[in-house]
Scaffold this active site. Structure first.
Site, PDB file in Angstrom:
ATOM      1  N   ASP A  63     -10.389   1.722 -14.800  1.00  0.00           N
ATOM      2  CA  ASP A  63      -9.124   2.448 -14.843  1.00  0.00           C
ATOM      3  C   ASP A  63      -8.151   1.888 -13.805  1.00  0.00           C
ATOM      4  O   ASP A  63      -6.952   1.772 -14.055  1.00  0.00           O
ATOM      5  CB  ASP A  63      -9.352   3.940 -14.589  1.00  0.00           C
ATOM      6  CG  ASP A  63     -10.086   4.618 -15.727  1.00  0.00           C
ATOM      7  OD1 ASP A  63      -9.972   4.149 -16.879  1.00  0.00           O
ATOM      8  OD2 ASP A  63     -10.780   5.624 -15.476  1.00  0.00           O
ATOM      9  N   GLU A 104     -11.845  -8.945   5.405  1.00  0.00           N
ATOM     10  CA  GLU A 104     -12.817  -8.187   6.173  1.00  0.00           C
ATOM     11  C   GLU A 104     -12.429  -6.724   6.181  1.00  0.00           C
ATOM     12  O   GLU A 104     -11.257  -6.387   6.026  1.00  0.00           O
ATOM     13  CB  GLU A 104     -12.950  -8.743   7.596  1.00  0.00           C
ATOM     14  CG  GLU A 104     -11.687  -8.689   8.428  1.00  0.00           C
ATOM     15  CD  GLU A 104     -11.944  -9.140   9.855  1.00  0.00           C
ATOM     16  OE1 GLU A 104     -12.998  -8.797  10.420  1.00  0.00           O
ATOM     17  OE2 GLU A 104     -11.074  -9.827  10.409  1.00  0.00           O
ATOM     18  N   CYS A 130     -20.292 -17.338  -9.673  1.00  0.00           N
ATOM     19  CA  CYS A 130     -21.079 -16.576 -10.640  1.00  0.00           C
ATOM     20  C   CYS A 130     -22.586 -16.644 -10.380  1.00  0.00           C
ATOM     21  O   CYS A 130     -23.361 -16.008 -11.102  1.00  0.00           O
ATOM     22  CB  CYS A 130     -20.771 -17.060 -12.056  1.00  0.00           C
ATOM     23  SG  CYS A 130     -19.069 -16.712 -12.562  1.00  0.00           S
TER      24      CYS A 130
END
Length: 342
Positions: A63, A104, A130
């Protein structure tokens, strides 16, 4: 000379829980085609390229973009329940996502707090494109084997909506060239989602799935072929595929020379990219395509969460004794393959 390869074996590690969090909103490739209709017409490119070339028909989004971390929290909580391991038993929590809001602190600290892990749980990020989730599992397994920790939680939560929107805006700008369009084509295959895994000692969990070990291999001379951030992902698709296939084949052959035997696995669970990527690996390693589950058609490329999401969805169809090979590739380039005995 070092060949960039490393094989490894685990002695007492099991996968105890593996879950996903599905991002709630489906975004179809047809919707992207509609938004890019004028550009496709001006470049004389057909609609449906994502579907026909990549095999990606849809992907999911949160959302709100920042909800990737909440997705990782939800997946982590579910994984602990599935594994029947209490939060205060976790000695290590590794976040492996590509997505982050800032430099950070780490994403891990927010996920650690959100799950409610105790102060005994080390927590940090591992970022390796990935391949991060597979790397995180390997690190956790090594620490369990070493006796430094007993249980570990590995998570990844990804958001692709920001790079999607930035890419769509750029692809719709006036005077864009065909080369510029194709250079960003891969960005539109990305999707959002989250996954989590719990690892622990196999001797205390005979019901668990043994993580046996595997291989890693690097080809970092290709580090400039795929570079991205929230503003876009720029890819030399042909170069990336060629370099990736060379890397995967080299790792596959070296693994078999080192004593692994993966030619007749019950499942090959790959990082989910596209039809082209999956078909190329299948052909190069002479694998049975019926043993390769895929999720990229409806989820797209969910970064490091792709592989564990696919394995989690496959879990109910696996039976004790089945052999599973997880095969990951990350931009950079790096690859890793890990065998799990179900």
């Amino acid at each position: 000379m070092a060949n960039g390869n490393a094989t490894f074996r685990h002695s007492n590690v099991a996968l105890l829980g593996l879950t996903e969090t599905l991002a709630p909103n489906e975004v179809t490739s047809d919707e992207f085609d509609e938004r890019l209709a004028d550009t496709l017409s001006s470049l004389k490119l057909p609609q449906g390229l994502l579907q026909r070339v990549a095999g990606v028909y849809a992907r999911r989004n949160w959302d709100e973009p920042h909800q990737f971390a909440a997705g990782a929290v939800e997946a982590g909580k579910k994984a602990l329940v599935e594994a029947d391991v209490p939060a205060d038993a976790i000695g290590l929590m590794v976040n492996t996502s590509v997505t982050r809001e800032h430099l950070e602190p780490s994403v891990a600290v927010g996920v650690h707090a959100g799950i409610g892990l105790g102060p005994q749980a080390m927590n940090f990020d591992i970022a390796n494109a990935c391949l991060g989730f597979v790397n995180g599992m390997t690190l956790a397994a090594n620490m369990i084997d070493a006796g430094q920790i007993e249980y570990a939680l590995v998570v990844a939560g990804e958001d692709a909506s920001r790079v999607q929107e930035a890419t769509l805006r750029r692809l719709n700008r006036p005077n864009i060239t065909r080369e510029e369009y194709l250079n960003e084509f891969a960005s539109l295959t990305l999707g959002s989602g989250a996954a989590a895994a719990v690892l622990g000692p196999a001797d205390k969990h005979p019901e668990g799935h043994r993580i046996l070990g595997g291989i890693t291999r690097a080809a970092t001379q290709h580090h400039a072929l795929c570079v991205g951030d929230h503003n876009g992902m720029f890819t030399d698709a042909k170069g990336l595929l060629a370099g990736g296939m060379e890397l995967v084949v080299a790792a596959w052959e070296e693994a078999h020379e080192s004593g692994w035997e993966w030619k007749e696995m019950d499942r090959y669970v790959m990082h989910q990219v596209s039809d082209v990527h999956t078909n190329s690996i299948t052909k190069a390693a002479n694998l049975d395509p019926d043993r390769i589950p895929t999720t990229y058609q409806e989820l797209g490329n969910v970064g490091p969460a792709s592989l564990p999401i696919t394995l989690a969805r496959e879990a109910d169809s696996l039976k004790p004794g089945d052999r599973v090979l997880c095969m990951g590739v990350g931009s950079g380039l790096n690859t890793a393959m890990t065998e799990i005995e179900w």
